[in-house]
Design a protein around this motif. Sequence first.
Motif, short mmCIF file in Angstrom:
data_model
loop_
_atom_site.label_atom_id
_atom_site.label_comp_id
_atom_site.label_asym_id
_atom_site.label_seq_id
_atom_site.Cartn_x
_atom_site.Cartn_y
_atom_site.Cartn_z
N SER A 151 -0.77 -19.21 22.00
CA SER A 151 -2.15 -18.72 21.83
C SER A 151 -2.15 -17.23 21.47
O SER A 151 -2.98 -16.77 20.69
N MET A 152 -1.18 -16.49 22.05
CA MET A 152 -1.11 -15.06 21.70
C MET A 152 -0.71 -14.87 20.24
O MET A 152 -1.24 -14.01 19.54
N LEU A 201 -1.35 -17.00 17.94
CA LEU A 201 -2.51 -17.43 17.17
C LEU A 201 -3.55 -16.29 17.10
O LEU A 201 -4.13 -16.04 16.03
N ILE A 202 -3.74 -15.63 18.23
CA ILE A 202 -4.69 -14.49 18.26
C ILE A 202 -4.24 -13.43 17.26
O ILE A 202 -5.01 -12.92 16.47
N LEU A 251 -4.63 -14.80 13.66
CA LEU A 251 -6.04 -14.84 13.23
C LEU A 251 -6.61 -13.44 13.01
O LEU A 251 -7.36 -13.20 12.08
N GLY A 252 -6.20 -12.53 13.91
CA GLY A 252 -6.64 -11.13 13.78
C GLY A 252 -6.18 -10.54 12.46
O GLY A 252 -6.92 -9.87 11.76
N ARG A 254 -5.30 -12.27 9.79
CA ARG A 254 -5.99 -12.95 8.69
C ARG A 254 -7.39 -12.37 8.49
O ARG A 254 -7.83 -12.12 7.38
N HIS A 255 -8.03 -12.12 9.65
CA HIS A 255 -9.39 -11.57 9.61
C HIS A 255 -9.39 -10.19 8.94
O HIS A 255 -10.29 -9.87 8.17
N TYR A 268 -27.55 -2.95 7.70
CA TYR A 268 -26.41 -3.32 8.55
C TYR A 268 -26.40 -2.48 9.84
O TYR A 268 -26.46 -1.26 9.77
N LYS A 317 -27.86 -9.96 14.17
CA LYS A 317 -26.55 -10.32 14.76
C LYS A 317 -25.39 -10.12 13.78
O LYS A 317 -24.33 -10.74 13.94
N THR A 318 -25.61 -9.32 12.76
CA THR A 318 -24.63 -9.02 11.69
C THR A 318 -24.02 -10.30 11.08
O THR A 318 -22.86 -10.33 10.69
#
Lengths: 193, 170
Positions: free
Chosen positions: A34-35, A37-38, A41-42, A44-45, A117, A142-143
């Motif tokens: 999971s770490m 993955l975090i 994903l971070g 990738r983001h 924004y 909520k952006t």
Amino acid sequence: MTELPMTHDVLTERAPAKRSVNFITVLAALILASMALIFGLGLRHQQQTQPTEGMAPLFTLQTLDGQEIALEALRGQVVVINFWASWCGPCRDEAAELEAAWQQYKDKDVIFLGIAYTDTERNAQAYLKEFGITYPNGLDYKTKISAQYRITGVPETFIVDRQGHISEFVMTPLKRVQLSAMIERALAKGTQP
Amino acid sequence: MNRLLKIGVMLLCLAIALSAVTLSAFAQDDPRRPVTDDEVNAVSKKLYCPVCENITLDTCGTLACAQWREEVRILLSEGKTPEQVIENFVMRFGDRVVGTPADPTLRALALITPWLLSALVLLATGAVFLRWRKERPAAAPSAPEAKAATSVRTFAEYRARIEADLAARR
């Protein structure tokens, strides 16, 4: 007389602990996964950039004067989506240019949408009043819209053609001439969807 | 002269009375209370800058943060509690203002992982403790018991060895 070495069955004595050790290993692996993955994903983001082609993400803007404008309902018109904020210096540089371009194109199947924004309504209203902006503007509640367009700052402008595709994207303050050229290119892409 | 003085005093009293009435009426109309910088900073510490990465409002020098701090002050002066102010910001600007990742998967993982980590630590501690409890009697028996057990085993082994040696000599 020397003492004989004692044999000791270590394996049989430690056998009951094996299951808990296995469970901990699985849990540790789960945490590591999971770490990872975090982290992934971070990353990738972070690497995601603004869409420059394809269908423009759909949204409904609640304008500061109480209207609701859905992007989908604007098919057949060229849409200029401008992200701005009252605290943004470069946005102030382009505000008058955008209004001038709006005055030039408002009767030519072109619509401008201003999206404030992370701005407060009070400051946004003051900004619009200061620059005499007349095209529809609303807060990015909520952006969500800015997240859909993955903007990295303000000002950022997207030109959407009549078919709803992103025609062009600019992340610098615009001049009227530059914006006019972009709108003309989008208008030239086709008439009705 | 005396009469003029009296009129002057009366007019002054009237002016004071009128201003007091006006001020009290104004105070009743405006329910705002003065808010200190400390109060604003206490809330701002829990909110993140909309522009910078991982910088809270209280330490950020951008105009965006200055505007948000002012918004915090206004909301507090309107009688909202710090929790209500934070809730208001989350409602308007999304979860990112409190430092929660915007990506839903990332957010879910970021929320679950600390709990998994805590569970792992607890389980590992529990397992170590249980093993230690189980191994203690075997590894460290009481001194006389251990001595007796050792001596019995040693004697039996010596005897078996001597018997084997004697058998070999025969």
